[in-house]
Design a protein around this motif. Structure first.
Motif, mmCIF file in Angstrom:
data_model
loop_
_atom_site.group_PDB
_atom_site.id
_atom_site.type_symbol
_atom_site.label_atom_id
_atom_site.label_comp_id
_atom_site.label_asym_id
_atom_site.label_seq_id
_atom_site.Cartn_x
_atom_site.Cartn_y
_atom_site.Cartn_z
ATOM 1 N N TYR A 50 0.707 -1.474 0.599
ATOM 2 C CA TYR A 50 -0.166 -0.054 -0.387
ATOM 3 C C TYR A 50 1.320 1.380 -0.091
ATOM 4 O O TYR A 50 2.006 1.547 0.569
ATOM 5 C CB TYR A 50 -0.955 -0.030 0.935
ATOM 6 C CG TYR A 50 -2.451 -1.170 1.066
ATOM 7 C CD1 TYR A 50 -3.400 -0.581 0.848
ATOM 8 C CD2 TYR A 50 -2.346 -2.506 1.523
ATOM 9 C CE1 TYR A 50 -4.669 -1.589 0.045
ATOM 10 C CE2 TYR A 50 -3.152 -3.009 1.104
ATOM 11 C CZ TYR A 50 -4.502 -2.509 0.735
ATOM 12 O OH TYR A 50 -5.140 -3.531 1.128
ATOM 13 N N GLU A 81 -2.828 -6.479 4.435
ATOM 14 C CA GLU A 81 -3.217 -5.676 5.174
ATOM 15 C C GLU A 81 -3.138 -5.820 6.705
ATOM 16 O O GLU A 81 -3.111 -7.097 6.765
ATOM 17 C CB GLU A 81 -4.865 -5.263 5.888
ATOM 18 C CG GLU A 81 -5.425 -4.688 4.407
ATOM 19 C CD GLU A 81 -5.022 -6.048 3.462
ATOM 20 O OE1 GLU A 81 -5.340 -5.855 2.098
ATOM 21 O OE2 GLU A 81 -5.159 -7.691 3.541
ATOM 22 N N ARG A 122 -11.094 -1.091 1.842
ATOM 23 C CA ARG A 122 -10.619 -2.032 2.955
ATOM 24 C C ARG A 122 -9.846 -0.938 4.089
ATOM 25 O O ARG A 122 -9.003 0.428 3.580
ATOM 26 C CB ARG A 122 -9.312 -2.593 2.669
ATOM 27 C CG ARG A 122 -9.354 -3.264 1.503
ATOM 28 C CD ARG A 122 -8.361 -3.520 0.230
ATOM 29 N NE ARG A 122 -8.556 -4.910 -0.591
ATOM 30 C CZ ARG A 122 -8.102 -5.425 -1.070
ATOM 31 N NH1 ARG A 122 -6.568 -4.726 -1.552
ATOM 32 N NH2 ARG A 122 -8.183 -6.468 -2.222
ATOM 33 N N VAL A 178 -6.561 -0.730 5.840
ATOM 34 C CA VAL A 178 -4.909 -1.266 6.114
ATOM 35 C C VAL A 178 -4.475 -1.448 7.632
ATOM 36 O O VAL A 178 -3.799 -2.778 7.738
ATOM 37 C CB VAL A 178 -3.932 -0.417 5.462
ATOM 38 C CG1 VAL A 178 -3.109 -0.931 4.751
ATOM 39 C CG2 VAL A 178 -5.257 -0.229 3.626
#
Length: 212
Positions: free
Chosen positions: A73, A127, A202, A204
């Motif tokens: 990410y 995540e 989502r 994270v």
């Protein structure tokens, strides 16, 4: 609320949750943001092979992958270097209404599936907040979604996800293998060029513990 999918607790489907007007409004909000963060072709780690879907992201963080650094990410678009656009208000509302999670999502992954695109079985595992569900919103042509169990060889079941459907992987299903077998062209007229857009919300990072 309708529950369906593999025999695994936590997978939930809300068929037709978004009506046509809401789908059109959300589509338009997505298209505006894609002008700021264009769809691009991600590449697999190590091999550098292109994926079969084009991607972008909205929110503070975006999921990306490339040959050199792999899955991760980051706060900026890998091609423009600019921060990701904010998430549409409606997707944040859906998270608040359906997820049952106390912290807001940090990433909204945008996958665009053309008629021949698919996604192999995988687990979303990049995540920190593993207790947070993954919320998925479908726009456009119907997808044949497949979900199994925590082991790749577990039995799977196919679920049709049509435009306006919302589904969630939570609880044990958060760790389930899942993917998209194929797209059914011509099943929706929502997107001018056909295909399917999937918005995946989502969380994270793990939320901070409240101070005592």
């Amino acid at each position: 609320m309708t529950r369906t999918g593999a025999d695994l607790d936590g997978f939930r489907l809300w068929p037709g949750l978004l009506g046509r007007a809401e789908q059109e409004a959300l589509r338009d909000a997505v298209f505006v943001r894609l002008k700021q963060a264009p769809l691009y072709i991600p590449r697999m780690p190590k091999s550098g092979q292109p994926m079969r879907v084009r991607m972008s992201n909205f929110g503070a963080l975006g999921w990306v992958t490339d040959k050199e650094q792999g899955y991760r990410y980051q706060a900026t678009h890998p091609e423009t270097g600019k921060p990701w656009p904010d998430m549409p208000e409606r997707v944040l509302d859906l998270w608040n209404e359906l997820s049952g999670y106390d912290a807001p999502p940090e990433a909204c992954l945008v996958n665009y599936y053309e008629s021949d695109a698919r996604m192999s079985l995988h687990i979303d595992s990049d995540e920190q907040a593993w207790d947070a569900p993954v919320l998925s919103i479908s726009l456009g042509d119907t997808a044949l979604f497949r979900i199994g169990g925590p082991v790749r060889s577990d039995p799977t079941r196919s679920v049709r996800l049509a435009s306006g459907d919302v589904c969630m992987l939570g609880g044990p299903s958060r760790r389930a293998y899942h993917g998209v077998d194929r797209i059914l062209p011509g099943t929706s007229r929502l997107l001018p060029k056909g295909g399917r857009i999937n918005l995946t919300l989502r969380r994270v990072t793990a939320p901070s513990s409240p101070s005592t």
